[in-house]
Design a protein around this motif. Structure first.
Motif, short mmCIF file in Angstrom:
data_model
loop_
_atom_site.label_atom_id
_atom_site.label_comp_id
_atom_site.label_asym_id
_atom_site.label_seq_id
_atom_site.Cartn_x
_atom_site.Cartn_y
_atom_site.Cartn_z
N GLN A 164 7.84 114.43 85.19
CA GLN A 164 8.93 114.61 84.23
C GLN A 164 8.61 113.94 82.89
O GLN A 164 8.97 114.46 81.83
N ILE B 246 8.60 115.96 79.42
CA ILE B 246 9.41 115.51 78.28
C ILE B 246 8.54 115.32 77.04
O ILE B 246 8.90 115.74 75.93
N GLY C 224 8.79 117.94 74.26
CA GLY C 224 9.36 117.24 73.11
C GLY C 224 8.53 117.39 71.85
O GLY C 224 9.05 117.39 70.73
N THR D 221 11.79 122.46 80.63
CA THR D 221 12.52 121.21 80.81
C THR D 221 13.49 121.30 81.98
O THR D 221 13.64 120.36 82.75
N MET E 214 17.18 115.15 80.93
CA MET E 214 15.91 115.66 80.39
C MET E 214 16.10 116.25 79.00
O MET E 214 15.31 116.00 78.08
N ILE F 178 16.77 113.50 76.28
CA ILE F 178 15.56 112.77 75.90
C ILE F 178 14.58 113.68 75.16
O ILE F 178 14.03 113.32 74.11
N GLY F 179 14.38 114.90 75.69
CA GLY F 179 13.42 115.82 75.07
C GLY F 179 13.80 116.21 73.66
O GLY F 179 12.96 116.23 72.75
#
Length: 455
Positions: free
Chosen positions: A25, A29, A33, A140, A152, A155-156
């Motif tokens: 993960q 990310i 991202g 994601t 997720m 944060i991404g």
């Protein structure tokens, strides 16, 4: 847990739940991202240099707006193409194409000598800015348990803010007042990280097991999942149940869901209204977000606040980070629909708040200290709630559609939203020309939020 419980065939949802959270993960990310980071940096830089480019090429106000709108036209096309590609060839390839395309065409846009050539290059740049977004969104969602998706996404999508902060750092290094910008250097430096992202993604990014399974490639899906289990230090041997109707493993996509069929399915009676509603929500969010990216760099220097414009933009970008966190809290506590309505209500109030400082008698020359603080606070609040809304919308869209049409459905909603981004720069310039003030533009933003809340 006994070994036999791990070796029996299980559904993909259960396999992802057992995968837990770990290095897999974190990689997803970081790599997805980076798509948003590149977009945030490039879009803020392209908007902030609009006046400088217009002066160099002797452009009218409408032409200046078109230089940014053409990027969003490319993003509109890129979202549609990227979604179709992600459901056809996988999530990985569109993301790799995005990284290399952004780098190449951002550099090319600094080398052109005429307005029409720049329009063409910026249109293609917009395509590559967007072609990886649907794949990044669904990737994601597909590597984490359902109850962790909002985490997720929060944060991404924060990487979009990191991209804006990187752009602000470049602007501060060049000219903190945004008056005499070396726009070619800014755009080149804004695109430079994409070359590094391409190298990292080529080595580390794996294909989505959900796509592989939906395409009938069960053996490959199991192989990828097994590698993910090893990375996350989870025991057991992964054996997946084939999806109903997919048949035996094959390298061909599902024949009944070709590109045209996917688009037709999205406008079927079952999904028509929800697709239109979510698409309009994206339209409103894009109009506010990208309209702000275009308008705020021009409004802040004009009103004469005592903080340099580049620093003010940095504070506004930083305000998105608590917005992501707020989106996480709201997404965990409320249903997706109620969360989106809450974001729209807050955005409506903030749009009205943006009008108040501009109504001040001194706004034609220099704002008073209190009005300047109010304006900067409203700009920061606008960025905060837009960031919150985008987290909720992305998560909701990824959960709305099944795997075979997930990327296409996400892409269609995003693409319709990009019409708001296309309209925003030209609308801003036309309203400024007609009224001589940005107040009318802020009122349009408030009106869109109000209409969207009623749907």
């Amino acid at each position: 847990m006994k070994r036999t419980e791990y070796t029996r065939p299980i559904e993909l949802t259960e396999a992802i739940h057992r995968l837990g959270c770990g290095w897999v993960q974190i990689k997803v990310i970081l790599l997805t991202g980076c798509i948003w980071l590149a977009d945030g940096a490039c879009l803020l830089l392209l908007g902030s240099v609009a006046l400088t480019v217009a002066q160099e090429f002797h452009l009218s106000a409408v032409q200046r707006g078109l230089l940014m709108s053409i990027v969003f036209m490319g993003i509109f096309v890129g979202n549609l193409v990227g979604g179709a590609l992600a459901d056809k060839v996988g999530r990985r390839l569109p993301m790799l194409a995005a990284f290399i395309g952004i780098f190449v065409f951002a550099v090319l846009t600094t080398m052109v000598a005429g307005f029409h050539t720049m329009l063409s290059v910026r249109f293609i740049l917009g395509i590559f800015l967007a072609v990886g977004q649907p794949a990044a969104s669904v990737m994601t969602a597909e590597v984490v348990a359902i109850n962790r998706r909002i985490h997720m996404f929060s944060i991404g999508l924060a990487f979009f803010t990191f991209g804006e902060l990187y752009a602000v750092g470049l602007m501060c290094a060049d000219d903190v007042q945004l008056a005499r910008q070396n726009w070619r250097w800014l755009v080149k430096m804004g695109a430079l990280p994409c070359a590094a992202f391409f190298c990292l993604a080529t080595r580390l990014l794996q294909e989505s097991p959900a796509f592989l399974l939906a395409s009938g490639r069960k053996d490959e899906a199991e192989e990828v999942l097994q590698a993910m289990y090893v990375e996350n230090r989870q025991p057991g041997i992964v054996r997946l149940m084939a999806l109903p109707g997919v048949g035996t493993p094959t390298r061909k996509p599902i024949p009944t869901l070709e590109v045209l069929s996917r688009f037709q399915f999205l406008v079927s009676p079952k999904l028509r209204f929800v697709t239109l509603t979510v698409s309009f929500s994206y339209f409103t969010q894009n109009f506010i977000m990208y309209g702000g990216l275009y308008a705020f760099p021009q409004v802040l220097p004009e009103v004469g606040t005592d903080i340099p414009p580049a620093i003010a933009l940095g504070w506004a970008a930083f305000a998105e980070l608590p917005g992501r966190a707020f989106g996480l809290v709201v997404g965990a506590c409320l249903t997706r629909r109620l969360g989106v309505q809450a974001y729209l209500g807050f955005s409506f109030l903030v749009s009205l708040l943006l009008v108040l400082p501009l109504l001040h008698p001194l706004s034609a020359t220099r704002l008073s200290h209190s009005m300047g603080l109010l304006l900067r606070g409203a700009v920061d609040a606008s960025k905060l709630f837009v960031a919150m809304g985008y987290c909720l919308l992305c998560c909701f869209t990824a959960e709305l559609y099944d795997t075979p049409v997930r990327a296409t459905g996400t892409a269609v909603c995003m693409a319709v939203g990009r019409l708001g981004a296309i309209a925003a720069p030209v609308a801003f310039e036309c309203l400024i020309f007609a009224t001589g003030s940005p107040i009318s533009f802020m009122c349009v933003m408030a009106g869109l939020c109000l209409i969207n809340m009623g749907l």
